[in-house]
Design an enzyme around this catalytic site. Structure first.
Site, PDB file in Angstrom:
ATOM      1  N   HIS A  72       7.021 -12.579  -2.934  1.00  0.00           N
ATOM      2  CA  HIS A  72       6.493 -11.430  -3.660  1.00  0.00           C
ATOM      3  C   HIS A  72       7.638 -10.719  -4.364  1.00  0.00           C
ATOM      4  O   HIS A  72       8.707 -10.530  -3.788  1.00  0.00           O
ATOM      5  CB  HIS A  72       5.805 -10.455  -2.709  1.00  0.00           C
ATOM      6  CG  HIS A  72       4.473 -10.925  -2.221  1.00  0.00           C
ATOM      7  ND1 HIS A  72       3.497 -10.073  -1.756  1.00  0.00           N
ATOM      8  CD2 HIS A  72       3.945 -12.171  -2.128  1.00  0.00           C
ATOM      9  CE1 HIS A  72       2.434 -10.756  -1.399  1.00  0.00           C
ATOM     10  NE2 HIS A  72       2.690 -12.041  -1.599  1.00  0.00           N
ATOM     11  N   TYR A 196      -0.124  -0.558  -0.849  1.00  0.00           N
ATOM     12  CA  TYR A 196      -0.003   0.581   0.057  1.00  0.00           C
ATOM     13  C   TYR A 196      -0.823   1.716  -0.543  1.00  0.00           C
ATOM     14  O   TYR A 196      -0.470   2.260  -1.594  1.00  0.00           O
ATOM     15  CB  TYR A 196       1.464   1.007   0.189  1.00  0.00           C
ATOM     16  CG  TYR A 196       2.305   0.086   1.038  1.00  0.00           C
ATOM     17  CD1 TYR A 196       2.655   0.444   2.337  1.00  0.00           C
ATOM     18  CD2 TYR A 196       2.771  -1.133   0.549  1.00  0.00           C
ATOM     19  CE1 TYR A 196       3.435  -0.384   3.132  1.00  0.00           C
ATOM     20  CE2 TYR A 196       3.554  -1.965   1.327  1.00  0.00           C
ATOM     21  CZ  TYR A 196       3.879  -1.593   2.621  1.00  0.00           C
ATOM     22  OH  TYR A 196       4.647  -2.418   3.398  1.00  0.00           O
ATOM     23  N   PRO A 288       5.508   0.306  11.526  1.00  0.00           N
ATOM     24  CA  PRO A 288       5.456  -0.899  10.690  1.00  0.00           C
ATOM     25  C   PRO A 288       5.347  -0.637   9.193  1.00  0.00           C
ATOM     26  O   PRO A 288       5.379  -1.594   8.418  1.00  0.00           O
ATOM     27  CB  PRO A 288       4.209  -1.623  11.215  1.00  0.00           C
ATOM     28  CG  PRO A 288       3.358  -0.546  11.790  1.00  0.00           C
ATOM     29  CD  PRO A 288       4.304   0.460  12.361  1.00  0.00           C
ATOM     30  N   LYS A 292      10.104  -3.445   8.904  1.00  0.00           N
ATOM     31  CA  LYS A 292      11.500  -3.634   9.294  1.00  0.00           C
ATOM     32  C   LYS A 292      11.707  -4.245  10.676  1.00  0.00           C
ATOM     33  O   LYS A 292      12.816  -4.664  11.004  1.00  0.00           O
ATOM     34  CB  LYS A 292      12.229  -2.289   9.244  1.00  0.00           C
ATOM     35  CG  LYS A 292      12.390  -1.748   7.844  1.00  0.00           C
ATOM     36  CD  LYS A 292      13.359  -2.597   7.049  1.00  0.00           C
ATOM     37  CE  LYS A 292      13.288  -2.302   5.559  1.00  0.00           C
ATOM     38  NZ  LYS A 292      12.812  -3.424   4.768  1.00  0.00           N
ATOM     39  N   TYR A 380      13.285  -1.882   0.779  1.00  0.00           N
ATOM     40  CA  TYR A 380      12.156  -2.711   1.166  1.00  0.00           C
ATOM     41  C   TYR A 380      12.548  -4.185   1.236  1.00  0.00           C
ATOM     42  O   TYR A 380      12.169  -4.896   2.180  1.00  0.00           O
ATOM     43  CB  TYR A 380      10.991  -2.524   0.185  1.00  0.00           C
ATOM     44  CG  TYR A 380       9.681  -3.011   0.733  1.00  0.00           C
ATOM     45  CD1 TYR A 380       8.852  -2.154   1.473  1.00  0.00           C
ATOM     46  CD2 TYR A 380       9.252  -4.320   0.554  1.00  0.00           C
ATOM     47  CE1 TYR A 380       7.645  -2.606   2.002  1.00  0.00           C
ATOM     48  CE2 TYR A 380       8.052  -4.767   1.083  1.00  0.00           C
ATOM     49  CZ  TYR A 380       7.261  -3.907   1.807  1.00  0.00           C
ATOM     50  OH  TYR A 380       6.077  -4.361   2.341  1.00  0.00           O
TER      51      TYR A 380
END
Length: 387
Positions: A72, A196, A288, A292, A380
């Site tokens: 991604h 998200y 979560p 990580k 990220y």
């Protein structure tokens, strides 16, 4: 029985440590209380940072991940009736994430260890660690394993961390007033990248595990029981939180797994005592939201491998002595990012109109400022090792 490194726990941290040590000519024995079938089926994390992907490939256990994993190059922040893409390819060129389930990483590592003749023991009982300050050893099922070093990779509820004498470790923790209801569904993902979603009803995440299996999460009260959420209610709530953008329709299908994940932040300092070294969830937990947990475990193991190699190859204890300090720099950076993502995207019962408006204002800043979006993107996909 004797080995150089006794490893408690056959999750990603313990198995990867055993494999990396094998590549350096260092012997280990891995002890796991669960069955092989259980650890290979246990659904956990699914987002691998660039550094984690590179580590697995360099260790020779990334072939299936490269073939079946889903690269991604961005994520979407969805709020206020619009979607906002964070483009990794523009903000952090050459770095991305790969969606590949933790249980698949575990399968690959177990296969690699067994193919190399590694000693991985499942369903062991009554594991305990002893004599951590001098000549450490592990007892299990009536047997004794003498070793030079013990690696505690047995998670938050394991036996390694509690073996440290009281008063040695300092605990830092925070409990969040909500949980995640997670489901695995046999349905094609409705989006090519992770979504998200921040809504007044609560947070939702659209993820995936393969071209035919999707992963979803809903923010729910901390005391939620799975039985309270029949399939119809789950899909209705996911639609309400995700179908907030014109033209987006959520595909639904058979739900094959459900679970409730508590949200907490947890760190112990130091991550070592005597000849015991903690790695992964045994030393730290992150909510979560920032993806990580598994990636921090891999980072710990990389540091510990180099320290153990220096010890066994040259007799140097310098890197072992500095193990905790080296790991904690990255751990606290990840803690901050995970806390930031969590507070940015979730609703809180005590929010007043000012707090809710402030949250939306900051989301606007993140999605309109290249500098802010770059900070999100670089954290990220994972900071390069050594940063």
């Amino acid at each position: 029985m004797r080995t150089q490194v006794g490893i408690i726990g056959a999750g990603p941290a313990g198995l990867l440590l055993s494999h990396l040590l094998h590549l350096r000519g260092i012997s280990s024995v891995v002890l796991e209380k669960r069955s092989r079938d259980y650890v290979e089926r246990r659904v956990r994390a699914g987002v691998l940072e660039q550094g984690t992907v590179d580590t697995l490939v360099e260790a020779g256990v990334g072939e299936r991940m490269r073939r079946e994993g889903l690269p991604h190059h961005g994520i979407e922040l969805r709020y206020g009736g619009a979607g906002h893409r964070i483009p990794f390819e523009k903000l952090v060129p050459g770095r991305s994430i790969t969606v590949y389930g933790q249980q698949e990483v575990v399968k690959d590592l177990i296969a690699a260890r067994l193919a190399a003749g590694g000693d991985v023991r499942f369903e062991v009982e009554d594991v305990a660690v002893h004599s951590l300050e001098s000549q450490p050893y592990v007892t299990f099922g009536g047997e004794r394993l003498d070793c030079d070093v013990i690696a505690g990779c047995d998670g938050f509820h394991g036996v390694s961390r509690p073996a440290v004498p009281e008063g040695v470790l300092t605990v830092f923790e925070r409990e969040y007033p909500f949980a995640w209801l997670g489901i695995l569904a046999r349905v094609k993902p409705s989006s090519e990248e992770l979504i998200y979603a921040r809504t007044d009803r609560g947070f939702a995440l659209h993820s995936m595990r393969s071209p035919t299996v999707s992963r979803f999460y809903l923010q729910v009260p901390a005391d939620t029981r799975v039985e309270e959420w029949p399939d119809e209610r789950i899909w209705a709530e996911l639609r309400a939180r995700l179908e907030s953008v014109p033209g987006f329709t959520l595909a639904t299908g058979e739900i094959i797994e459900k679970g409730v994940t508590p949200m907490r932040s947890f760190v112990v300092e130091p991550m070592q005592y005597g000849r015991l070294y903690l790695a992964g969830d045994a030393a730290h937990i992150v909510p979560p939201t920032g993806a990580k947990g598994l990636n921090l475990a891999v980072a710990d193991v990389r540091v510990l491998t180099e320290a153990l190699a220096a010890f066994f190859e040259h007799g140097s204890t310098e890197l072992l002595d500095g193990y905790s300090d080296a790991c904690l720099k990255r751990v606290w950076r990840a803690q901050h990012f995970s806390w930031w993502m969590t507070t940015l995207l979730h609703t809180f019962e005590d929010d007043d109109p000012y707090g809710r408006r402030l949250q939306l204002s900051y989301l606007d800043y993140v999605t309109s400022s290249e500098a802010a979006a770059t900070t999100l993107a670089e954290n990220y996909v994972g900071l390069p090792y050594g940063s």
